[in-house]
Design a protein around this motif. Structure first.
Motif, PDB file in Angstrom:
ATOM      1  N   PHE A  80       0.879  -1.158   0.000  1.00 40.89           N
ATOM      2  CA  PHE A  80       0.000   0.000   0.000  1.00 40.89           C
ATOM      3  C   PHE A  80       0.916   1.206   0.000  1.00 40.89           C
ATOM      4  O   PHE A  80       1.678   1.410   0.951  1.00 40.89           O
ATOM      5  N   ALA A 140      -1.726  -2.110  12.685  1.00 44.40           N
ATOM      6  CA  ALA A 140      -3.004  -2.822  12.614  1.00 44.40           C
ATOM      7  C   ALA A 140      -2.855  -4.234  13.171  1.00 44.40           C
ATOM      8  O   ALA A 140      -3.799  -4.792  13.737  1.00 44.40           O
ATOM      9  N   SER A 141      -1.669  -4.813  12.995  1.00 48.40           N
ATOM     10  CA  SER A 141      -1.453  -6.168  13.515  1.00 48.40           C
ATOM     11  C   SER A 141      -1.699  -6.175  15.028  1.00 48.40           C
ATOM     12  O   SER A 141      -2.352  -7.078  15.560  1.00 48.40           O
ATOM     13  N   HIS A 182      -5.778 -10.421   5.942  1.00 48.00           N
ATOM     14  CA  HIS A 182      -4.342 -10.187   6.122  1.00 48.00           C
ATOM     15  C   HIS A 182      -3.726 -11.214   7.081  1.00 48.00           C
ATOM     16  O   HIS A 182      -4.392 -11.679   8.014  1.00 48.00           O
ATOM     17  N   SER A 184      -1.947 -10.804   9.437  1.00 43.84           N
ATOM     18  CA  SER A 184      -1.904 -10.356  10.836  1.00 43.84           C
ATOM     19  C   SER A 184      -2.995 -11.027  11.669  1.00 43.84           C
ATOM     20  O   SER A 184      -2.839 -11.160  12.888  1.00 43.84           O
ATOM     21  N   GLY A 237     -11.306  -3.584   2.356  1.00 44.10           N
ATOM     22  CA  GLY A 237     -10.047  -3.249   1.685  1.00 44.10           C
ATOM     23  C   GLY A 237      -9.008  -4.319   1.942  1.00 44.10           C
ATOM     24  O   GLY A 237      -8.040  -4.089   2.674  1.00 44.10           O
ATOM     25  N   ASN A 293      -5.763   2.489   9.730  1.00 46.03           N
ATOM     26  CA  ASN A 293      -4.368   2.932   9.878  1.00 46.03           C
ATOM     27  C   ASN A 293      -4.140   4.288   9.220  1.00 46.03           C
ATOM     28  O   ASN A 293      -3.907   4.347   8.005  1.00 46.03           O
TER      29      ASN A 293
HETATM   30  N1  PLP Z   1      -4.714  -5.409   7.579  1.00 44.99           N
HETATM   31  C1  PLP Z   1      -4.671  -5.158   6.271  1.00 44.99           C
HETATM   32  C2  PLP Z   1      -5.922  -5.263   5.454  1.00 44.99           C
HETATM   33  C3  PLP Z   1      -3.452  -4.807   5.680  1.00 44.99           C
HETATM   34  O1  PLP Z   1      -3.397  -4.601   4.362  1.00 44.99           O
HETATM   35  C4  PLP Z   1      -2.301  -4.704   6.478  1.00 44.99           C
HETATM   36  C5  PLP Z   1      -1.022  -4.308   5.892  1.00 44.99           C
HETATM   37  O2  PLP Z   1      -0.883  -4.010   4.742  1.00 44.99           O
HETATM   38  C6  PLP Z   1      -2.408  -4.972   7.842  1.00 44.99           C
HETATM   39  C7  PLP Z   1      -3.631  -5.326   8.360  1.00 44.99           C
HETATM   40  C8  PLP Z   1      -1.205  -4.893   8.749  1.00 44.99           C
HETATM   41  O3  PLP Z   1      -0.817  -3.574   8.897  1.00 44.99           O
HETATM   42  P1  PLP Z   1       0.302  -3.132   9.942  1.00 44.99           P
HETATM   43  O4  PLP Z   1       1.574  -3.061   9.180  1.00 44.99           O
HETATM   44  O5  PLP Z   1      -0.155  -1.796  10.435  1.00 44.99           O
HETATM   45  O6  PLP Z   1       0.347  -4.151  11.018  1.00 44.99           O
END
Ligand code: PLP
Length: 474
Positions: A80, A140-141, A182, A184, A237, A293
């Motif tokens: 992204f 986000a994780s 994701h 995560s 998304g 985020n």
């Molecule tokens: N969720 C989604 C939909 C994502 O695309 C991403 C990362 O691209 C994440 C979670 C994880 O993001 P972060 O790097 O803030 O942990």
């Protein structure tokens, strides 16, 4: 460092940053180095005596910049694409100066109260209902891990007190997310001790959206087998294609089985700042938590993730633990941020978001996001008009998944891998890839404040040129 030197080097560094942004277009997006190159240039021993800032700043140019992948480059189209911004950089600078650890209200009233207010502004901008309270985590994780931990508190199996290991009385606890969710989510499940089998991946439809019927069936089946389904993670998304799970159809399933619904809107949540796109979060008024985020698509430097949660009491039930030395006289409703997360001390991240939201205003943010989506749709229209390329997914936001056509399916995978390598090797652009329905796909994402149509056009030109060259050489 005395105040005079601090001013001198501070001004020099601000000038350095301004110059960096002025010349960034001319730098190679990807560092033209091999693994180990930077390490080989750095001394293995720590400095015994202090070095001058002149030398240190000189080494930024000499050693660090050539080893950077320039995430702020307008032709960074991978993963992204994101964008820092001047107000965000200033916010980071001040935050480092204040060096607050917002564990208790007492240790950082400014951070605690600004976070509450600025997250409520963002909530209003995104059209999320007033039942949500926000909290900032790094990524986000981590936000999602906290949401699932809060969800688990509702299971009533005394997990906080007794843990999960060595308990034959504890059935398998399950979380559900689509196969496009994701990684995560899976990591959070692993971290929380549920194991990878604690996540059930639900199939998606032809547009990469979670299939609600398959979800309902999976939950019913698991219940019949004695499992405890306790949390659904829907995505607005998704990472590969930016698809949107049908939240409104998922909500009643969660409600029927009394499960927590967490919405991962890490990337696309920002798009809800555009009023015409607020429908993407429809159904969230009946969800339990939503992550978004600002460090992805809201011009806030990494890191800053926001978890909106409807049940802060559940987060507190999972994480609050106050030893004697942290007890303070301020009583509820004063928030002590250490109560709602694994961290004790927390950075003053709200400051940069506050400065970003004030600098751009809702209108400024909308205008930039709308432009990114326009650029993505322009790129998609070029792909659609080309006989040599095909688009592989709809484009609801600013991500385009596509690939060069080839006579044979296996040839297409290799052809597109080679295109990716070749265009990224030019140093002019950086795109990434994914796999969709087993097919290798190129992926172009737009999210930088300085990306213009000419950057996108140049990317398309390079991709076409290299596709032609590779085709003609085989
Ligand atoms: N969720 C989604 C939909 C994502 O695309 C991403 C990362 O691209 C994440 C979670 C994880 O993001 P972060 O790097 O803030 O942990």
């Amino acid at each position: 460092m005395n105040s005079q030197d601090f001013r001198q080097f501070g001004h020099q560094l601000v000038d350095w940053i301004a110059d960096y942004f002025e010349r960034i277009d001319e730098l190679p997006v990807l560092a033209p180095i091999e693994p180990g190159d930077l390490k080989a240039k750095l001394p293995g021993e720590p400095p015994q005596s202090g070095e001058s800032m002149h030398e240190i700043i000189g080494d930024i140019d000499r050693l660090i910049v050539p080893a950077l992948t320039h995430w702020s480059h307008p032709s960074f189209f991978a993963y992204f694409a994101t964008s820092t911004s001047a107000p965000g950089i200033f916010g980071e600078l001040l935050s480092a100066a204040f060096d607050n650890k917002a564990m208790l209200w007492r240790t950082s009233p400014a951070s605690t109260e600004l976070e509450e207010v600025v997250l409520d502004w963002l909530r209003q901008m995104m059209g999320l209902d007033a039942g949500y309270t926000g909290i900032i985590y790094d990524t986000a994780s981590v936000s999602t891990m906290h949401a699932i931990a809060a969800a688990r508190e509702g299971v009533e199996q005394r997990i906080r007190e007794e843990g999960m290991s060595g308990r034959p009385d504890l059935p398998l606890l399950r979380v559900y997310a689509s196969e496009q969710a994701h990684s995560s989510i899976e990591k959070a499940v692993i971290t929380l001790g549920l194991g990878q089998r604690g996540l059930r991946k639900i199939p998606t439809d032809s547009q990469f959206r979670m299939d609600p019927k398959a979800l309902a069936q999976a939950i019913t089946e698991d219940k019949q087998n004695g499992y405890i389904p306790f949390c659904i993670v829907a995505t607005v998304g998704t990472t590969s294609t930016s698809s949107i799970d049908p939240i409104s159809e998922i909500v009643p399933i969660g409600e029927e089985h009394v499960m927590w619904l967490h919405v991962d809107a890490a990337y696309a949540g920002s798009a809800a700042v555009v009023p015409e796109l607020q429908h993407i979060l429809k159904g969230c008024e009946r969800a339990d938590s939503v992550v978004t985020n600002p460090h992805k698509w809201l011009f806030t430097p990494f890191d800053l993730s926001v978890l909106y949660c409807r049940h802060m009491d559940r987060l507190r039930a999972a994480f609050a633990l106050t030893p004697e030395y942290l007890k303070t006289v301020e009583a509820a409703p004063v928030r002590n941020l250490m109560d709602t997360g694994i961290q004790l001390g927390r950075r003053f991240r709200a400051l940069k978001l506050w400065m970003v939201l004030r600098h751009f205003g809702a209108e400024g943010l909308r205008a930039r996001l709308t432009e990114h989506m326009r650029l993505a749709s322009v790129f998609a229209s070029w792909v659609d008009a080309s006989e040599d390329f095909e688009r592989l997914a709809p484009v609801p936001f600013s991500v385009v998944c596509f690939r060069a056509r080839a006579a044979q399916r296996d040839d297409a995978d290799r052809l597109n891998e080679r295109i990716l390598e070749a265009v990224n090797g030019t140093g002019e652009i950086f795109i990434s890839h994914t796999r969709l329905g087993g097919r290798y796909a190129l992926r172009l994402a737009i999210g930088n404040l300085h990306t213009t149509e000419s950057h996108v056009a140049r990317a398309w030109q390079l991709i076409q040129e290299h596709a032609r060259l590779i085709r003609s050489s085989t």
